[in-house]
Design an enzyme around this catalytic site. Sequence first.
Site, PDB file in Angstrom:
ATOM      1  N   LYS A   1      18.254  46.482  45.022  1.00 49.57           N
ATOM      2  CA  LYS A   1      18.450  46.256  46.456  1.00 49.57           C
ATOM      3  C   LYS A   1      19.841  46.638  46.946  1.00 49.57           C
ATOM      4  CE  LYS A   1      14.585  44.308  48.070  1.00 49.57           C
ATOM      5  NZ  LYS A   1      13.874  44.764  49.284  1.00 49.57           N
TER       6      LYS A   1
ATOM      7  N   SER B   1      12.597  46.638  38.546  1.00 45.59           N
ATOM      8  CA  SER B   1      13.418  46.620  39.758  1.00 45.59           C
ATOM      9  C   SER B   1      14.481  45.531  39.814  1.00 45.59           C
ATOM     10  CB  SER B   1      12.512  46.506  40.986  1.00 45.59           C
ATOM     11  OG  SER B   1      11.705  45.343  40.909  1.00 45.59           O
TER      12      SER B   1
END
Length: 402
Positions: free
Chosen positions: A51, A302
């Site tokens: 992110k 992720s």
Amino acid sequence: MLTLNDVLQAREKMKGIVHQTPLEHSQTFSQFSLNEVYMKLENLQKTGSFKVRGSFNKIMSLSEEERQRGVVAASAGNHAQGVAYSSTMIGIPCTIVMPKGAPLSKVQATKGYGADVILHGDVFDESLEYALELQRQRQATFVHPFDDLAVMAGQGTISLEILEQLPDAEVVLCPVGGGGLLAGLAFTLKQLKPSIQVYGVESSACPGMTAALRHKKPVTITSSDTIADGIAVKKPGNITYEYIEKYVDGVVCVEEAEISRTMLYLLERNKLLVEGSGACSLAALLYHKLPFTGKKVVAVLSGGNVDVTLISRIIERGLVESGRFVTFTTVISDKPGQLNKLLRIIAELEANVMSIHHQRIGAKVLPGQAEIHFSLETKNQDHIHHIHQVLMKEGYDVEFFQ
């Protein structure tokens, strides 16, 4: 519209700030999935997830006036940390709205990066609505977790690294919630290598993108609790949906048990701590959710921001499922030597006693008897079955619990 140049410029902006994460081959997972499996380790990224790429690129694109007014964001955790870190790096005010149930570790980490954290709403969508209201009141810039071209361009930088690290990659898998990662990734990959296949993976407990593709537009779904909290988005983005519909080859779902087992596999086999949303892409491979074998596949892991209490529960559940931990009860005569006799049998069966609990009062316990509750460390399911058979043969009425 997003362009390849946007992604290339994003990469230049984040040099020295964002890590180029490793791409690791796994012989074990290759054998399990019948593919050549490589893992893109964004769980090792700064702030513990991908992110930071998108949030940093977005914040770096702000004008000086916008920076002075500060930024507001909504997040279940990883985007929060990315925005907080990026804001602190360039010295601008930052407010993050997080769901009340966000993992404590992510809340504390976000505060640690310098953000003002507000807990509001039971799910991400409620936090998002409140954050947008704050943004309007303060005239700050809203840093959307996914539905923003600058954020998508930042996430797309992962694709540049993948193709440099493995030019002959044939398939790339990544988790999908709101769609920022999948959209940016797929767009960039298809620009550079049109033959490559790209799949999104989401939890069956919150299949927002699957529903969007079925209805040909983003829709709000009813979701269940999921350990993949980072992708628990009830309605994907409008912008991200358009790119995913155009560039992604398919979206598949994995079950909660499959996600938790994959998290345990990663921890045990590769010594990698990966959160539920990050493990989804690999889970789709290990549980054969995709229509191919024999391919060079990159699974994007992720993020790695896992609450410590969740880790312990996943480990415990994994031990039970694999037959390495079992509990059972049996009733014995409440006389000297009877418990010792039972313990000798268990020792001869090579099971390790973790705990014993006596109970002399109960519906199944007659006067002069005692109910014994055992917790055992075992080898596998066959070992448990053998223990059960022997105890029954020795005259013990045994009830096992899995």
